[in-house]
Design an enzyme around this catalytic site. Sequence first.
Site, PDB file in Angstrom:
ATOM      1  N   GLY A  17      51.739  35.183  38.253  1.00  0.00           N
ATOM      2  CA  GLY A  17      51.038  34.177  37.460  1.00  0.00           C
ATOM      3  C   GLY A  17      50.419  34.827  36.250  1.00  0.00           C
TER       4      GLY A  17
ATOM      5  N   CYS B  11      53.495  40.628  42.078  1.00  0.00           N
ATOM      6  CA  CYS B  11      52.843  40.718  40.761  1.00  0.00           C
ATOM      7  C   CYS B  11      51.387  40.253  40.850  1.00  0.00           C
ATOM      8  CB  CYS B  11      53.645  39.947  39.715  1.00  0.00           C
ATOM      9  SG  CYS B  11      53.122  40.327  38.042  1.00  0.00           S
ATOM     10  N   TYR B  12      51.065  39.075  40.279  1.00  0.00           N
ATOM     11  CA  TYR B  12      49.684  38.590  40.412  1.00  0.00           C
ATOM     12  C   TYR B  12      49.287  38.514  41.885  1.00  0.00           C
ATOM     13  CZ  TYR B  12      45.536  35.639  40.094  1.00  0.00           C
ATOM     14  OH  TYR B  12      44.259  35.153  40.215  1.00  0.00           O
TER      15      TYR B  12
ATOM     16  N   HIS C 189      59.108  42.130  40.157  1.00  0.00           N
ATOM     17  CA  HIS C 189      59.623  40.827  40.598  1.00  0.00           C
ATOM     18  C   HIS C 189      60.941  40.981  41.370  1.00  0.00           C
ATOM     19  CE1 HIS C 189      56.788  38.149  38.536  1.00  0.00           C
ATOM     20  NE2 HIS C 189      56.663  39.169  37.701  1.00  0.00           N
TER      21      HIS C 189
ATOM     22  N   GLU D 155      62.568  38.781  42.846  1.00  0.00           N
ATOM     23  CA  GLU D 155      63.391  37.570  42.786  1.00  0.00           C
ATOM     24  C   GLU D 155      64.325  37.534  41.587  1.00  0.00           C
ATOM     25  OE1 GLU D 155      60.186  37.859  42.308  1.00  0.00           O
ATOM     26  OE2 GLU D 155      59.403  36.523  40.764  1.00  0.00           O
TER      27      GLU D 155
ATOM     28  N   ASP E 190      71.866  13.887  38.680  1.00  0.00           N
ATOM     29  CA  ASP E 190      70.846  13.527  39.664  1.00  0.00           C
ATOM     30  C   ASP E 190      70.956  12.076  40.128  1.00  0.00           C
ATOM     31  OD1 ASP E 190      70.035  16.092  39.183  1.00  0.00           O
ATOM     32  OD2 ASP E 190      68.321  15.535  37.938  1.00  0.00           O
TER      33      ASP E 190
ATOM     34  N   LYS F 231      68.268  22.048  41.682  1.00  0.00           N
ATOM     35  CA  LYS F 231      69.449  21.507  40.991  1.00  0.00           C
ATOM     36  C   LYS F 231      70.761  22.003  41.600  1.00  0.00           C
ATOM     37  CE  LYS F 231      70.948  19.141  37.351  1.00  0.00           C
ATOM     38  NZ  LYS F 231      70.343  17.919  36.802  1.00  0.00           N
TER      39      LYS F 231
END
Length: 506
Positions: free
Chosen positions: A51, A78-79, A163, A165, A221, A362
């Site tokens: 963040g 991280c944060y 990170h 990810e 969608d 998505k």
Amino acid sequence: GIIILDFGSQYNQLIGRRIREMGVYSEILPFNTPLQDILAKQPKGIILSGGPSSVNAENAHLVEKELYEQGIPVLGICYGMQLTAHLLGGKVNKGEKGEYGKAHLEIVKESSLLKGVTQNSIVWMSHFDEVGALPAGFELNAKSGVIASISNEDKKIFCVQFHPEVSHTEEGGKMLENFVFGICDAEKNWKLTNYIDKTVEEIREKVGDNKVILGLSGGVDSSVAAVLIHKAIGDQLTCIFVDTGLLRKDEGQKVMDNYGEHFHMNIKMVDAKERFLSKLAGIDDPEQKRKIIGNEFIHVFDEESHKIEGAKFLAQGTIYPDVIESQSVNGPSAVIKSHHNVGGLPEDMEFELLEPLRELFKDEVRKVGEELGIPHHLVHRHPFPGPGLGIRVLGAVDADKVRILQEADDIFIEELYKNDLYEKVSQAFVVLLPVKSVGVMGDERTYEYTAVVRSANTIDFMTATWSRLPYEFLDTVSSRIINEVRGINRVAYDISSKPPATIEWE
Ligand code: XMP
């Protein structure tokens, strides 16, 4: 599943997707969700995200300290690492200059999180503050110039400054797997086929024998939502398709063929071309055009929905990123929400909402769509803005310009498919400029409009680069447009990135 507490990092959705890709359910909640509510979900593990704020700031984003005492494994990223150090008695320093980009991970002492990770692998850093002193009970696992990873194995608390990810972190996938399976012992029970079965049951239960309406746009969608609901309740669903006259070439016909014919869905096609075009006549300000199109859409949809007797539910193709955005503590960010794609619906509609894709990212929506039998090319369509060609015919819009643009755009898209480039770019289209220039065709001088071919590559649509399409390809597109579309005698290629340009021209 795994709960991700959201402190506002741009990578949060990515963490959620990575975990789901491993077959484990993940959910993203605001950081200030009461501990009680988190525990009620019986998470197998909790991830504290990155963040933008600082733990030393006055109104720092915190969690209840008891979170660390539940015996539930925690991974701070991280944060999330700085927060953990801060709350448990360590120290967080203001970084001198911040660190952004690649770093090498020097493992000092392996932890369950770093198990099997090779020395000096590349990790992705993006931070300003850094941990200066470890909390009691923690040990240092890895360095990268700064303290890169710490843990308390007994309490199952693990932290990384980088990170895991993002794909630039070479062994990030392994670390997340170590956490999810090795440390949290989570079960692989997130399967989209299960999701379909479960959701079909839920829709049947919720709807009973009532009627449902849905605004079908032809986009991914709303189409997947429609087919899923149709699978559950068949003809109790009526789709309303509004032809604004500002859609891509033959869009209405294609929607009728693809969804009406193929899936035997009830589709009410509303021809509102005249209404939209007459309201837009002579208007050249982009924001005003957006407003007119949005309002008109609401009017038309409202009228049509009232013609369907006894409809109790309004279905929408809201997807998980929309939900995360709207619950985000930082307020909805500038990401354009896909449910705005149909133009936005009035808030005072007297319907109950039905949103069967609310839990899906998505890429999951696409997979569900394919699983339901929607052809690959339809679930992989590029996004299309709600105001449609109304903002791609620059300046004042009229029927003739829309026709010219539709023809040119159709050629570009057709060539992208033909050359296997469509899915390599994020969004591609043609823009029609209200600028005429001189050309020569045969022996004749021409004086016609200019078309701009636009193609962008992006992950989040907040930043984008222009697509490096091959010259030969662009040459084909240009020749075909100029030769086949009456009204265009010049084609330009847009080589602007976002920022400072935007993807659309208006
Ligand atoms: P820009 O032009 O802002 O576009 O870089 C980012 C993304 O948003 C889409 N876009 C819109 N979508 N209504 C929409 O539903 C709009 O008014 C609108 N304006 C831009 C654009 O197509 C791109 O995907």
